[in-house]
Design a protein around this motif. Structure first.
Motif, short mmCIF file in Angstrom:
data_model
loop_
_atom_site.label_atom_id
_atom_site.label_comp_id
_atom_site.label_asym_id
_atom_site.label_seq_id
_atom_site.Cartn_x
_atom_site.Cartn_y
_atom_site.Cartn_z
N LEU A 1 -7.64 -1.55 -13.01
CA LEU A 1 -7.55 -0.61 -11.91
C LEU A 1 -7.90 0.80 -12.39
CD1 LEU A 1 -4.14 -1.85 -10.49
CD2 LEU A 1 -6.38 -2.24 -9.47
N PRO A 2 -8.50 1.61 -11.54
CA PRO A 2 -8.82 2.97 -11.96
C PRO A 2 -7.57 3.80 -12.21
CG PRO A 2 -9.23 2.69 -9.61
CD PRO A 2 -8.95 1.32 -10.17
N GLU A 3 -6.56 3.69 -11.36
CA GLU A 3 -5.29 4.38 -11.51
C GLU A 3 -4.23 3.60 -10.75
OE1 GLU A 3 -5.39 8.43 -10.32
OE2 GLU A 3 -7.00 8.97 -11.70
N ALA A 4 -2.96 3.82 -11.15
CA ALA A 4 -1.86 3.17 -10.45
C ALA A 4 -1.37 4.09 -9.35
CB ALA A 4 -0.73 2.84 -11.43
N GLU A 5 -1.87 3.88 -8.14
CA GLU A 5 -1.57 4.78 -7.04
C GLU A 5 -0.60 4.21 -6.01
OE1 GLU A 5 -5.22 5.84 -5.21
OE2 GLU A 5 -6.08 6.75 -7.02
N ASP B 1 0.80 -1.22 0.00
CA ASP B 1 0.00 0.00 0.00
C ASP B 1 0.84 1.28 0.00
OD1 ASP B 1 1.02 -0.17 2.54
OD2 ASP B 1 -0.91 0.07 3.58
N ALA B 2 2.15 1.15 -0.19
CA ALA B 2 3.01 2.34 -0.25
C ALA B 2 2.60 3.21 -1.43
CB ALA B 2 4.47 1.93 -0.40
N PRO B 3 2.36 4.51 -1.21
CA PRO B 3 1.90 5.37 -2.29
C PRO B 3 2.99 5.72 -3.29
CG PRO B 3 2.16 6.62 -0.27
CD PRO B 3 2.38 5.19 0.09
#
Length: 225
Positions: A82-86, A20-22
């Protein structure tokens, strides 16, 4: 002859992040710690993927232009649903390509080439993260001096082929070994084959002994300047 293994050349101080690292945290790590990739690990510190600078740039390249045009680029986020690669989980390359610490460097290089990657994540016997080995690490044996290579050939190679020890001449320059002598093709072939297994050897050549200096093995003097 000693042959290095992955454990001898790998980096053990591996930078790792949670899934979950941004995005921005990973970019900051690249900048502050001067690394080009981070391992992504689960709660048991087992590697599940790798995020590289290329992964971040690929994600950035998918952003729309100033006029909102995608210029025909297929979105990585669309490919993965995925909606975005975050986060690291969105960005990482998986499954992770691994190596064992006891592999020899040739085995690791072949695996790296086969998989088309720049680095291998090294895992411990329980699957945990033990280190990382890069292409640069695998080239480390080629930093050996000609004198060191020559010394190993004289001690381990010629000493192990009695029929050649007194009749073969060896020279080393820039990692290239030249084997010469009048011992016969078989002995020369045996020596040449063993020389190729010495770490740091770039190539092995065979030629007739025309030096007139006898059977001793030597390393040429360094060029001046």
């Amino acid at each position: 002859m000693k042959h290095h293994t992955v454990s001898d050349v790998m980096t053990t101080d591996v930078v790792a992040v949670a899934p979950d690292a941004p995005f921005k945290k990973i970019a900051r790590i690249f900048h502050d710690q001067a690394v080009s990739a981070v391992a992504v690990v689960d709660e048991g510190h087992r590697p599940i993927g790798v995020v590289s600078e290329a992964d971040l740039l690929r994600s950035v390249a998918e952003l729309p232009g100033v006029e909102g045009a995608w210029r025909g680029v297929r979105l990585l986020s669309q490919e993965r649903g995925l909606p975005e690669a975050e986060t690291a989980a969105d960005l990482m390359s998986a499954p992770v390509i691994t190596a064992s610490a006891d592999w020899n460097l040739t085995e690791a290089a072949r695996h790296m080439q086969l998989e088309g990657v720049k680095r291998l994540i090294v895992t411990s016997s329980d699957g945990g993260l033990a280190g990382v080995v890069s292409r640069r690490d695998l080239l480390r044996p080629y930093l050996r001096s000609d004198e060191a290579i020559h010394g190993e050939i004289v001690g381990a190679v010629l000493g192990g082929v009695p029929s050649a020890a007194e009749t073969i001449r060896v020279q080393v320059r820039d990692g290239v070994v030249t084997v010469s002598g009048d011992t016969g093709e078989r002995a020369a072939a045996d020596v040449a084959r063993l020389c190729r297994s010495v770490e740091g050897v770039v190539a092995v050549r065979t030629s007739p002994d025309t030096s007139g200096t006898g059977p001793q093995a030597d390393v040429p003097s360094r060029r001046e300047g």
